[in-house]
Design a protein around this motif. Structure first.
Motif, PDB file in Angstrom:
ATOM      1  N   PRO A   1      57.673 -12.684  80.538  1.00  0.00           N
ATOM      2  CA  PRO A   1      57.277 -12.644  79.123  1.00  0.00           C
ATOM      3  C   PRO A   1      56.299 -11.504  78.869  1.00  0.00           C
ATOM      4  CG  PRO A   1      56.060 -14.354  80.263  1.00  0.00           C
ATOM      5  CD  PRO A   1      57.014 -13.780  81.272  1.00  0.00           C
ATOM      6  N   VAL A   2      56.447 -10.882  77.730  1.00  0.00           N
ATOM      7  CA  VAL A   2      55.557  -9.789  77.352  1.00  0.00           C
ATOM      8  C   VAL A   2      54.658 -10.197  76.189  1.00  0.00           C
ATOM      9  CG1 VAL A   2      55.424  -7.360  76.658  1.00  0.00           C
ATOM     10  CG2 VAL A   2      57.306  -8.137  78.117  1.00  0.00           C
ATOM     11  N   ALA A   3      55.224 -10.814  75.171  1.00  0.00           N
ATOM     12  CA  ALA A   3      54.434 -11.252  74.019  1.00  0.00           C
ATOM     13  C   ALA A   3      55.179 -12.359  73.291  1.00  0.00           C
ATOM     14  CB  ALA A   3      54.159 -10.087  73.073  1.00  0.00           C
TER      15      ALA A   3
ATOM     16  N   ASN B   1      68.328 -17.723  76.602  1.00  0.00           N
ATOM     17  CA  ASN B   1      68.020 -18.700  77.651  1.00  0.00           C
ATOM     18  C   ASN B   1      66.534 -18.701  77.986  1.00  0.00           C
ATOM     19  OD1 ASN B   1      70.724 -19.505  77.954  1.00  0.00           O
ATOM     20  ND2 ASN B   1      71.136 -17.815  79.362  1.00  0.00           N
ATOM     21  N   LEU B   2      65.915 -17.524  77.954  1.00  0.00           N
ATOM     22  CA  LEU B   2      64.481 -17.453  78.226  1.00  0.00           C
ATOM     23  C   LEU B   2      63.684 -18.121  77.116  1.00  0.00           C
ATOM     24  CD1 LEU B   2      64.260 -13.775  79.544  1.00  0.00           C
ATOM     25  CD2 LEU B   2      64.709 -15.877  80.821  1.00  0.00           C
TER      26      LEU B   2
ATOM     27  N   LEU C   1      59.424 -26.009  78.248  1.00  0.00           N
ATOM     28  CA  LEU C   1      57.966 -26.054  78.291  1.00  0.00           C
ATOM     29  C   LEU C   1      57.357 -26.504  76.966  1.00  0.00           C
ATOM     30  CD1 LEU C   1      57.281 -22.827  80.374  1.00  0.00           C
ATOM     31  CD2 LEU C   1      57.055 -25.188  81.128  1.00  0.00           C
ATOM     32  N   ALA C   2      58.211 -26.937  76.037  1.00  0.00           N
ATOM     33  CA  ALA C   2      57.769 -27.573  74.781  1.00  0.00           C
ATOM     34  C   ALA C   2      56.786 -26.728  73.990  1.00  0.00           C
ATOM     35  CB  ALA C   2      57.168 -28.948  75.080  1.00  0.00           C
TER      36      ALA C   2
ATOM     37  N   ALA D   1      51.387 -18.979  79.486  1.00  0.00           N
ATOM     38  CA  ALA D   1      50.754 -19.047  80.811  1.00  0.00           C
ATOM     39  C   ALA D   1      51.519 -20.016  81.712  1.00  0.00           C
ATOM     40  CB  ALA D   1      49.296 -19.470  80.671  1.00  0.00           C
ATOM     41  N   ALA D   2      51.926 -21.164  81.149  1.00  0.00           N
ATOM     42  CA  ALA D   2      52.723 -22.123  81.930  1.00  0.00           C
ATOM     43  C   ALA D   2      54.067 -21.521  82.325  1.00  0.00           C
ATOM     44  CB  ALA D   2      52.918 -23.410  81.122  1.00  0.00           C
ATOM     45  N   TYR D   3      54.655 -20.730  81.432  1.00  0.00           N
ATOM     46  CA  TYR D   3      55.920 -20.051  81.746  1.00  0.00           C
ATOM     47  C   TYR D   3      55.728 -19.131  82.949  1.00  0.00           C
ATOM     48  CZ  TYR D   3      60.044 -17.065  81.004  1.00  0.00           C
ATOM     49  OH  TYR D   3      61.208 -16.356  81.160  1.00  0.00           O
ATOM     50  N   TRP D   4      54.622 -18.395  82.974  1.00  0.00           N
ATOM     51  CA  TRP D   4      54.350 -17.510  84.106  1.00  0.00           C
ATOM     52  C   TRP D   4      54.279 -18.302  85.413  1.00  0.00           C
ATOM     53  CZ3 TRP D   4      54.583 -12.545  85.125  1.00  0.00           C
ATOM     54  CH2 TRP D   4      54.505 -11.616  84.098  1.00  0.00           C
TER      55      TRP D   4
END
Length: 423
Positions: A211-213, A363-364, A372-373, A394-397
């Motif tokens: 993710p970038v933004a 998909n991302l 991740l809701a 942050a959770a995605y990372w």
């Protein structure tokens, strides 16, 4: 051994009188595989989320909580602080990654030994973690300036995640519906989705899924000035780190704004956007549609495609640009699609291998929004909801890095050898 609830729990009182204290055996229970069943109440603190310690190790290596905490000014008296900003951010991100996306989950798990250890506290003697009201105050703390710093920090995290400067990055930009359920700031009615919603913009690097933004915005299609502003800020931060990196931006037709394309051309940014069809474009590909239809009649295939290219300038454009057409004849009739690009290459290759690959971004977004809701943007203030999107990112990372480490481990690499790949 079977571990039951502690004696002070009401469900255990019926068993207590029959307990043989000298042997720990509960009379009347059958043996299992020839072994007696023992009951004990000294199992200690237990948790069903021990795996969170692995995610905590990933977070410590990335340093996300510390990065974000440095962007916020803490107004509290230092001598009265029980939960630092970094601890609260780390706790919230770990909860989301573990499948606990609601603020109320902080109350249920603040004494959980695994989460206490993950945040850096002892499981037994360490103080409990922060509660839901404390998390709510944290969400409402950052203002616009702090949020800009945090989003810049997330772009820095993206750049730091590469061992070496990449030769090229591909940025997929798209937006998604985020329904609201009250009088929240930025909420608008969107006729396409038939709902009151936000329409946050998501930007990912296509080849790495990083993710970038993620930017909260009103529930409407972004105009040219807004798309340009987003690209200018995001790519500006990336170019400040990597001045010579080759950047390509992909998006659907409502990102093909003349302001955005003109800015990309001035800044040497490649782009490939969908382009909405109109009578002029359809007339330009009439011969391709006829050729495709004849090919299907001749039995070439059930669906026959033809590709073409030409220069075109809409009334709102100040210059002509390269347009690629994909015309298909199939059982449902003719279908024509268009893209506009400044990239070199064959029309078929650019359409099928470059443009169509942007479907992975959906998909991302699904992983971010559903798995991740991150659509739990239920705060009244827009700044609080933007902060939530940052924490969900942050959770995605964490999950992305964990998945990368698992894949490397399956391929035979050691944990230490995979550190740099997702550091």
């Amino acid at each position: 051994m079977i571990w039951l609830l502690k004696p002070d729990h009401p469900k255990t009182t019926e068993f207590a009188p029959a307990m043989d204290d000298s042997t720990g055996i509960l009379p009347g229970l059958p043996s299992v595989m020839g072994k007696p069943v023992h009951v004990a109440f000294d199992g200690g603190r237990m948790t069903s989320d021990a795996g969170i310690l692995l995610l905590a190790a990933v977070e410590q290596r990335l340093g996300i909580a510390e990065r974000l905490a440095r962007c916020i000014e803490d107004p509290r008296a230092p001598e009265r602080v029980r939960h630092t900003l970094a601890e609260m951010i780390r706790y919230r991100a770990l909860l989301i990654a573990a499948g606990y996306p609601d603020g109320n989950d902080c109350d249920a798990l603040k004494a959980d030994p695994a989460f206490k250890m993950a945040v850096g506290r002892l499981p037994e003697s360490g103080a409990d973690l922060c509660s839901q009201p404390t998390i709510s105050r944290l969400e409402n703390l950052p203002g616009p300036v702090a949020l800009k710093r945090m989003m810049a920090a997330m772009v820095e995290l993206f750049c730091d995640s590469f061992d070496a400067v990449p030769r090229r990055i591909v940025l997929d930009i798209d937006d998604t519906e985020d329904r609201v359920h009250g009088g929240q700031q930025l909420a608008l009615f969107n006729a396409y989705y038939d709902s009151r919603c936000f329409q946050p913009i998501h930007i990912y690097e296509a080849t790495t899924a990083k993710p970038v933004a993620i930017i909260l915005r009103p529930g409407k299609t972004p105009d040219g000035a807004e798309v340009t502003l987003v690209l200018r800020h995001v790519i500006g931060h990336i170019r400040a780190r990597w001045p010579a990196v080759d950047i390509v931006v992909r998006g659907d037709s409502h990102y093909a704004r003349p302001e955005a394309m003109a800015w990309c051309e001035r800044k040497r940014i490649g782009y490939i956007f969908g382009l909405a069809g109109n009578p002029v474009l359809l007339r330009r590909v009439g011969h391709l549609a006829e050729d495709a239809a004849m090919g299907r009649i001749d039995g070439d295939a059930d669906k026959v495609r033809r590709y073409g290219q030409f220069t075109y300038a809409a009334n709102s454009w100040k210059t002509e640009r390269r347009v690629i057409a994909r015309v298909e004849a199939g059982p449902q009739g003719a279908d024509s699609r268009f893209i506009v690009t400044n990239l070199a290459g064959l029309p078929k290759s650019l359409y099928e291998k470059v443009y169509c690959a942007r479907g992975q971004a959906e998909n991302l977004i699904k992983a971010h929004k559903l798995h991740l809701a991150s659509d739990r943007t239920s705060c009244t203030k827009a700044t609080a909801n933007q902060f939530r999107l940052v924490i969900h990112t942050a959770a995605y990372w964490l999950m992305l890095n964990l998945r990368g480490l698992a894949a490397a481990h399956r391929s035979g690499a050691t944990l230490s050898s995979t550190r740099s790949a997702f550091a």
